[in-house]
Design a protein around this motif. Structure first.
Motif: not given
Length: 349
Positions: A70-76, A96-97
């Motif tokens: 989820l963290g990667r998707e939020l950054r992207a 965490f994300a």
């Protein structure tokens, strides 16, 4: 300085104001909002939101992998903020994300199972069990009593066990202050104690809107206590060491709040038996757990005496460096077994 959410909204119908909260320019200036929903009520709430620019992500479990994904998707996606809607696992994953993505997070709780609603800690599953990770606390907290009431009562009742366990955690922290010169933060202790005391002796229960409101506010206050302390210390002592040991050794046993409450009761029994203190508090906690139909002894959560003894022996290793009544007493295995047998006899219904 005390970190605090910009907004805390606990009431019936609170969810209807979520759109306005997320439109706050201190949270998002352009309305690029991500919404993370769990497998329960979160999806229905998200579909009812009037947020035309939001993107919905589904959180299927409470693992470190899910949080990293989820963290990667939020950054992207270049989102300005994220809201996590659901129970404790969904909120922990979203916290965490959001921290990984460096964006603010709004917690929307659909149950009151534990004090992670507003805490700076995420409890996430990994290959070796479960771990606690420091995160940024939510910038806003919303608890709609209507949604909480429509969820499983068992989960709401478990929140009582978690917040009442603060009393055991505080006693452990003060013990560490006396015996190993650990610094005890008075503000964090005040927040954690007030949160527990607000629930401990109330005669009403989860059927009452007033009780649900107090429980929600207490869980938020408990999270703020952890934020002040910079760790889970004011809300996690021997009670949570035992909880994490049970979860690690016997996965699927009960839930967080129920095990925290039982762990707190056992910790106060140890104080009474070996330190000649805490007997009155032990009885108050026992009456509270009984009133809210929470487990008192290992068999109430499907554990044998041997299994609980094994968990107590393993408990100190779950939080290396944390000093609690377990580390203070340092009981040998046979004495732990005797203490558990005496505890069961003393507190059984």
């Amino acid at each position: 300085m005390i970190s605090s959410p910009l907004a805390i909204d606990v009431r019936r119908g609170a969810i209807t104001e979520l759109g306005s909260l997320l439109a706050d320019r201190r949270i998002a200036t352009e309305g690029r909002i991500a919404v993370a929903v769990g497998p329960g009520q979160g999806g229905q709430i998200a579909s009812d939101l009037d947020l035309p620019n939001c993107t919905i992500f589904h959180v299927n479990d409470g693992s470190v992998d899910a949080a990293n994904d989820l963290g990667r998707e939020l950054r992207a996606g270049s989102f300005e903020a994220v809201t996590g809607i659901g129970g404790g696992k969904t909120i922990d994953v979203t916290k965490f994300a959001a921290t990984l993505a460096g964006i603010p997070m709004v917690a929307v709780a659909t149950n009151l199972s534990h004090d992670g609603i507003a805490s700076p800690v995420s409890s996430l599953e990994h290959e070796s069990g479960k771990g606690s990770y420091g995160v940024t606390m939510p910038i806003g907290v919303v608890v709609d009593v209507d949604y909480v009431r429509s969820g499983p009562q068992k989960l709401v009742r478990s929140g009582v066990g978690d917040v009442v366990s603060n009393l055991s955690a505080i006693a452990d922290w003060e013990l560490a202050g006396t015996h190993v010169d650990e610094r005890v933060d008075g503000i964090a202790v005040t927040f954690a104690r007030v949160a527990a005391e607000a629930v401990l002796n109330r005669p009403d229960s989860v059927e009452s809107d007033e009780f649900l409101t107090v429980l929600a506010e207490s869980l938020v206050l408990s999270g703020m206590a952890m934020s002040v302390a910079g760790s889970s210390r004011p809300a996690s002592g021997a009670c949570h060491e035992i909880l994490h040991a049970v979860t690690h050794k016997f996965p699927g046993t009960s839930n967080h709040g129920e095990l925290a409450g039982m762990g707190a009761l056992y910790a106060f029994f140890l104080r009474q038996r070996y330190l000649d203190e805490g007997g009155g508090r032990m009885e108050e906690i026992r009456e509270c757990l009984l009133r809210h139909e929470l487990p008192l002894v290992p068999s109430d959560v499907g554990l044998t005496t041997d299994q609980f003894v094994d968990a107590v022996e393993h408990a100190p290793s779950t939080r290396p460096g944390r000093y609690t009544v377990l580390e203070h007493l340092d009981l040998p295995p046979e004495e732990i077994r005797r203490s558990v047998a005496a505890y069961v006899e003393a507190v059984s219904r």
